[in-house]
Enzyme design. Structure first.
Site, PDB file in Angstrom:
ATOM      1  N   LYS A   1     -10.902  22.339   5.995  1.00 52.74           N
ATOM      2  CA  LYS A   1     -11.360  22.035   4.637  1.00 52.74           C
ATOM      3  C   LYS A   1     -11.816  23.338   3.996  1.00 52.74           C
ATOM      4  O   LYS A   1     -12.753  23.982   4.473  1.00 52.74           O
ATOM      5  CB  LYS A   1     -12.522  21.028   4.690  1.00 52.74           C
TER       6      LYS A   1
ATOM      7  N   ALA B   1     -17.914  14.367  -1.376  1.00 50.80           N
ATOM      8  CA  ALA B   1     -19.180  14.808  -1.962  1.00 50.80           C
ATOM      9  C   ALA B   1     -19.678  13.870  -3.051  1.00 50.80           C
ATOM     10  O   ALA B   1     -18.918  13.392  -3.877  1.00 50.80           O
ATOM     11  CB  ALA B   1     -19.079  16.218  -2.546  1.00 50.80           C
TER      12      ALA B   1
ATOM     13  N   ASN C   1     -20.999  12.348   4.312  1.00 47.82           N
ATOM     14  CA  ASN C   1     -21.910  12.909   5.287  1.00 47.82           C
ATOM     15  C   ASN C   1     -23.325  12.420   5.010  1.00 47.82           C
ATOM     16  O   ASN C   1     -23.772  11.445   5.597  1.00 47.82           O
ATOM     17  CB  ASN C   1     -21.836  14.438   5.314  1.00 47.82           C
TER      18      ASN C   1
END
Lengths: 255, 255, 255, 255
Positions: free
Chosen positions: A95, A182, A204
């Site tokens: 990434k 995100a 995450n």
């Protein structure tokens, strides 16, 4: 099935491994999420041989690893980090994350393009993280990027998809996987990304920083499935005026 | 577990039975949804004995029936319809639906209060359908309503929760179940309702009018579970500025 | 007062000159807007000497001209167009517009950076048009751009500010004027941009394509003033719970 | 011109008089707003003869007074307060405000209907304050209410129009003036209400609690005019895809 380069994956949830309250909770959350792809910052890798770590206890056939270049502020730094990850035998998939601002953690478009170009030239499987810029997404795809990873919102803000119009442009034009990355804070956000036609979602903090990360991992797993099913099932359109759901038409309920 | 009056239910999805493209698809969608409670308009009941109908083929132990008073424009009409349903042995639980406008199908607050009052006096288990009015919701609860059913958006518009602030007021103040009803169009909407703390979601057109109602029924089932799990797990707060999900703090990933 | 490079302007409204229904209406709308800066596509310039045109009838002391590089798809094309405008004596100020997609008309970040770099090197006053990317905005400012022109939404969509969070980042970090450009559809959009602290708003289609462009020009003039006054006056914060505007505290009304 | 019952007003801004930091600032803000109608809580009236108050210094021909029934929790209390105001010779026009909840300050629909009914029977000019409920708005209009005053958001929250769909229903169906009341925080909110076709906006805290109330009063005056002009001018529609504002079609700019 999610297909990135030549690999296929059952799960459409990519899970980041940072900021869990403990290794045990991290492990349980990974299990609950049923993810196939774990992401992590190369800069956080423990180079010591630590028998109590996550990876050494994982079945290596069960997970693909997606190292990211977090910490890089230039293309050159990103390339250096990616090469470090590949050299350590972890993965040739990366990434591409080049942050352009320490406060918002938003990516630097110009450096990301340069880094992706260099990594592709060096035979990496490159998945660039970008803002929700459709022109940039297409440019990267045309350069050969194997997926694009537009942010829903700035990292860690938990605000969900700030600009659905731009994301819809990206999804509709893309011929490579679109992985929304995100800014996801809740299952409804992840479901919406999938309903819009995204191919996968990377999470995450929404999981690791929830009060109960393991339960949230399961919630996200279900939401991403729900969103994908909805995309396949074809949702009803939005309308200005109501029509009765207690029908005069349609199939009556025979009591 | 969802608890309404003295009954408990595994599922937090209530499914309306109208406007499915066929009886077969209706049946499959009911199954895929894993709902415990089926709602229907009493005015659409088939009083004939029709062996090919849904109810006669259902295991009566598997479902609770929630007739609604759709078609009523006054409290008196609603009461008459509810009594008809009870007299036919279907249920003494009723969704109090008094529509005040033929175009928007929004409920009439004043008539809904009157109808609920009369039905409670007559020992019904009364679940009034209302707009997202927190004062009205409390008033109905104080009168003895067994649940409140605020709309997310006008019936059939598929727009999701138009006014999350008002819905959050309702959820926070309620001591009876809050069942979000009407206007849901996609799994992300249903998930959001549950994330906010709603006790259940009632769906009809979002499922019955989807291109593939059976697949959408499954999507909604998963989304409602996801939203409930998120509510229990405690989602991260929204923030103005990002913090890296590739942590400097927290538990590192040991590669 | 709006200050760009060394020039100051009374008005914070920049008006595009394209797509008006007639030259007369264009002229009246310009007047009603009280703009100081007119923008236009160099590619649309009429090189013939046309006595019936707008510019020749304008008092040249009353307006600054801001040619844009619309039509350019690369940095080189943008530079060529800008030089053409300067050579014709119109202006050494230029809106750097490098479109990356024919459907969305969104700008190309990479080419815009390159074009701006070249133009600054050649002593232009360069105002780049960008998407709402805070990292890009800062990069351009650091290169020496004299203003940044983030889009509210894609050109011509009339949707207003799609991502207020990103725009607020741009405004807060900027040391050069932030001119919100593209996507404004209504006075409320223009007012919001100014309330957030933008220095100016560039309009074209919202005025030229309104049913009554002259009246809309006046509406926009007022809205931009209103938004600026609000920014200076300091608006009340958003709250979750109400406080009475019929006070128990504060200054009572003496009847 | 705004017309309520038999009176006409130049200004479409109604200004509440509570919670200003000082009488002087209140007076200046009233002037800057150019309002024709001042609202105030009867419960805050000073029955003493106070020469230093606002009203005694106002030109009585310049303003209409709109007392409100703030403090009332039942229809009977509202009627009592309205009669007190009329008896004191202030006005036979009254804003019917029956609050149903001390925290959100949202109105009680049922009591508001009852109060309005009683006041109309007693020949008041009655302007009920309601939530954004289209069915309630129509019911009140059919009863004879002289205007309806839907809230944008709960009093004092400054959040603007929480549910534009419901407000648009109210505006489109109404044959009496729609005065958007409560929850406005910024000029963009007021402009939007007017763009949607509202007849007027009532403000209090957005002005009185701004850092600079006088400047904000002027901002609101301009924004309300801008919104009204936009409504008359006919704004461009929202589109999914852009069209260039640097035209290939339309009237070119002749340089």
């Amino acid at each position: 099935m999610l297909k990135i380069a030549n690999q296929t994956f059952q799960s459409r949830l990519l899970l980041g491994t940072g900021t869990f309250p403990s290794v045990e909770i991290q492990r349980e959350a990974v299990k609950a999420s049923e993810t196939d792809i774990l992401t992590f910052a190369v800069s956080q890798m423990n180079v010591d041989n630590d028998d109590d770590d996550l990876v050494s206890q994982l079945n290596p056939d069960s997970f693909s690893l997606l190292p990211n270049t977090a910490g890089a502020k230039t293309a050159e730094e990103a390339v250096r980090i990616a090469k470090l990850a590949r050299a350590s035998g972890l993965s040739d998939m990366v990434k591409v994350e080049v942050i352009g601002d320490d406060q918002t953690l938003l990516p630097d478009a110009v450096e990301t393009v340069r880094a992706t170009e260099m990594l592709l030239e060096d035979d990496f499987i490159a998945l660039p993280y970008i803002a929700d810029d459709p022109v940039l997404a297409r440019k990267l795809e045309e350069m050969g990027a194997h997926a694009v990873m537009p942010g829903a919102a700035p990292i860690g803000t938990g605000r969900g998809i700030l600009n659905p119009l731009h994301l819809s442009y990206i999804v509709e034009q893309a011929n490579v996987p679109v992985i929304v990355d995100a800014g996801i804070g809740a299952p409804s956000h992840a479901a919406l990304a999938m309903e819009m036609g995204a191919d996968a979602v990377l999470l995450n903090r929404a999981v690791s920083q929830a009060n109960d990360p393991v339960k949230m991992a399961e919630a996200m797993k279900l939401a991403i499935r729900a969103g994908r099913l909805s995309y396949e099932a074809g949702r009803i359109p939005e309308k200005r005026f109501a029509k009765a759901s207690s029908p005069q038409d349609g199939i009556p309920f025979h009591g």
